[in-house]
Design a protein around this motif. Structure first.
Motif, PDB file in Angstrom:
ATOM      1  N   MET A 165     -24.720  -1.193 -10.363  1.00 26.92           N
ATOM      2  CA  MET A 165     -23.573  -1.477  -9.533  1.00 26.92           C
ATOM      3  C   MET A 165     -23.646  -0.650  -8.271  1.00 26.92           C
ATOM      4  N   ASN A 166     -23.049  -1.188  -7.230  1.00 20.51           N
ATOM      5  CA  ASN A 166     -22.935  -0.381  -6.017  1.00 20.51           C
ATOM      6  C   ASN A 166     -21.499  -0.444  -5.511  1.00 20.51           C
ATOM      7  N   GLY A 167     -21.233   0.285  -4.469  1.00 21.14           N
ATOM      8  CA  GLY A 167     -19.870   0.438  -3.991  1.00 21.14           C
ATOM      9  C   GLY A 167     -19.637  -0.220  -2.650  1.00 21.14           C
ATOM     10  N   ALA A 168     -18.784   0.410  -1.863  1.00 22.79           N
ATOM     11  CA  ALA A 168     -18.401  -0.131  -0.559  1.00 22.79           C
ATOM     12  C   ALA A 168     -17.897   1.004   0.321  1.00 22.79           C
ATOM     13  N   THR A 169     -17.717   0.672   1.579  1.00 22.66           N
ATOM     14  CA  THR A 169     -17.107   1.615   2.512  1.00 22.66           C
ATOM     15  C   THR A 169     -15.724   1.092   2.863  1.00 22.66           C
ATOM     16  N   PRO A 170     -14.675   1.797   2.437  1.00 23.57           N
ATOM     17  CA  PRO A 170     -13.326   1.365   2.809  1.00 23.57           C
ATOM     18  C   PRO A 170     -13.160   1.381   4.325  1.00 23.57           C
ATOM     19  N   ASN A 171     -12.323   0.491   4.823  1.00 23.45           N
ATOM     20  CA  ASN A 171     -12.050   0.392   6.254  1.00 23.45           C
ATOM     21  C   ASN A 171     -11.602   1.751   6.784  1.00 23.45           C
ATOM     22  N   ARG A 172     -12.328   2.276   7.750  1.00 20.90           N
ATOM     23  CA  ARG A 172     -12.010   3.594   8.320  1.00 20.90           C
ATOM     24  C   ARG A 172     -10.694   3.581   9.087  1.00 20.90           C
ATOM     25  N   ASP A 173     -10.284   2.420   9.588  1.00 17.72           N
ATOM     26  CA  ASP A 173      -9.027   2.330  10.318  1.00 17.72           C
ATOM     27  C   ASP A 173      -7.813   2.342   9.389  1.00 17.72           C
ATOM     28  N   GLU A 174      -8.040   2.114   8.122  1.00 19.02           N
ATOM     29  CA  GLU A 174      -6.956   2.115   7.142  1.00 19.02           C
ATOM     30  C   GLU A 174      -6.788   3.554   6.642  1.00 19.02           C
ATOM     31  N   LYS A 175      -5.900   4.285   7.310  1.00 19.23           N
ATOM     32  CA  LYS A 175      -5.750   5.723   7.051  1.00 19.23           C
ATOM     33  C   LYS A 175      -5.406   6.019   5.595  1.00 19.23           C
ATOM     34  N   ARG A 176      -4.671   5.118   4.950  1.00 15.75           N
ATOM     35  CA  ARG A 176      -4.264   5.401   3.572  1.00 15.75           C
ATOM     36  C   ARG A 176      -5.451   5.352   2.606  1.00 15.75           C
ATOM     37  N   TYR A 177      -6.601   4.889   3.077  1.00 15.66           N
ATOM     38  CA  TYR A 177      -7.795   4.920   2.249  1.00 15.66           C
ATOM     39  C   TYR A 177      -8.519   6.275   2.337  1.00 15.66           C
ATOM     40  N   TRP A 178      -8.251   7.014   3.404  1.00 18.40           N
ATOM     41  CA  TRP A 178      -9.010   8.235   3.655  1.00 18.40           C
ATOM     42  C   TRP A 178      -8.159   9.497   3.717  1.00 18.40           C
ATOM     43  N   LEU A 179      -6.970   9.407   4.312  1.00 17.86           N
ATOM     44  CA  LEU A 179      -6.129  10.586   4.553  1.00 17.86           C
ATOM     45  C   LEU A 179      -5.700  11.209   3.227  1.00 17.86           C
ATOM     46  N   ASP A 180      -5.988  12.479   3.055  1.00 19.07           N
ATOM     47  CA  ASP A 180      -5.666  13.239   1.839  1.00 19.07           C
ATOM     48  C   ASP A 180      -6.333  12.663   0.592  1.00 19.07           C
ATOM     49  N   GLY A 181      -7.508  12.075   0.779  1.00 17.08           N
ATOM     50  CA  GLY A 181      -8.240  11.526  -0.362  1.00 17.08           C
ATOM     51  C   GLY A 181      -8.671  12.628  -1.319  1.00 17.08           C
ATOM     52  N   ASP A 182      -8.739  12.286  -2.589  1.00 22.61           N
ATOM     53  CA  ASP A 182      -9.149  13.270  -3.591  1.00 22.61           C
ATOM     54  C   ASP A 182     -10.263  12.751  -4.507  1.00 22.61           C
TER      55      ASP A 182
END
Length: 195
Positions: free
Chosen positions: A1-18
């Motif tokens: 299996m492989n993954g993906a790159t979440p949309n960088r413009d969608e802040k809720r995908y990256w901001l404060d990620g854990d």
């Protein structure tokens, strides 16, 4: 299996990620124990990123230079982008360390397979990766081989670290000698003329 790159413009995908998110550069490591990017639970759920755990073998399926075809052992929980494949070994059939070593040994074959498509930018597919044949000795033998290689490579790594430290000290000594000579702190004996 492989993954993906979440949309960088969608802040809720990256901001404060854990959730650690890995790209193909991590395949160049001996093992993966940390990350430099994190995504959120929203990204994990909505982008359908796989959550991979300890013992997954990561293989770079794309990448420039030497990255494509490289394999490493995941020693943490993380998700991956589309440039990595996660191979989840059956623990009753495979020692993950051994499988990682086998895939590393198959690097040239993986590169050849990835270049076979005729594209100027080679890539491995999940299907082609799944078709790679590797020897599978009994599990206890796999563990013994992996244990032996862990011990031997640790010795080599220690020697490399000592050599690197020696080089560092030698470079410091060289720089100090040059500084002392050009600032007049060191008396330079005059050379005697040749007879």
């Amino acid at each position: 299996m492989n993954g993906a790159t979440p949309n960088r413009d969608e802040k809720r995908y990256w901001l404060d990620g854990d959730v650690p998110w890995l790209n193909s550069s991590h395949a160049n490591r001996d093992s993966v124990t940390d990350a430099d990017q994190w995504v959120t639970q929203d990204a994990l759920n909505e982008v359908h990123l796989p959550l991979l755990t300890y013992g997954t073998v990561l293989v770079a399926i794309t990448g420039q230079g030497k990255t494509r075809g490289r394999a490493t052992l995941l020693e943490m929980t993380a998700t991956i982008n589309q440039h990595l494949a996660g191979v989840i070994p059956d623990p009753e059939r495979w020692d993950a360390r051994f499988l990682t070593l086998m895939l590393r040994a198959a690097y040239d074959e993986l590169r050849l397979i990835s270049d076979a498509g005729g594209s100027t930018r080679g890539a491995l597919t999940l299907a082609s990766l799944g078709g790679v044949l590797v020897a599978r000795p009994p599990l206890d033998e796999q563990r013994a081989i992996a244990d032996h290689l862990d011990r031997e490579t640790a010795k080599i790594d220690t020697l490399i670290a000592k050599a690197e430290r020696f080089i560092e000290l030698a470079q410091e000594r060289r720089a100090a000698l040059i500084t002392a000579a050009v600032t007049g702190q060191l008396e330079i004996p005059a050379e005697e003329p040749a007879a």
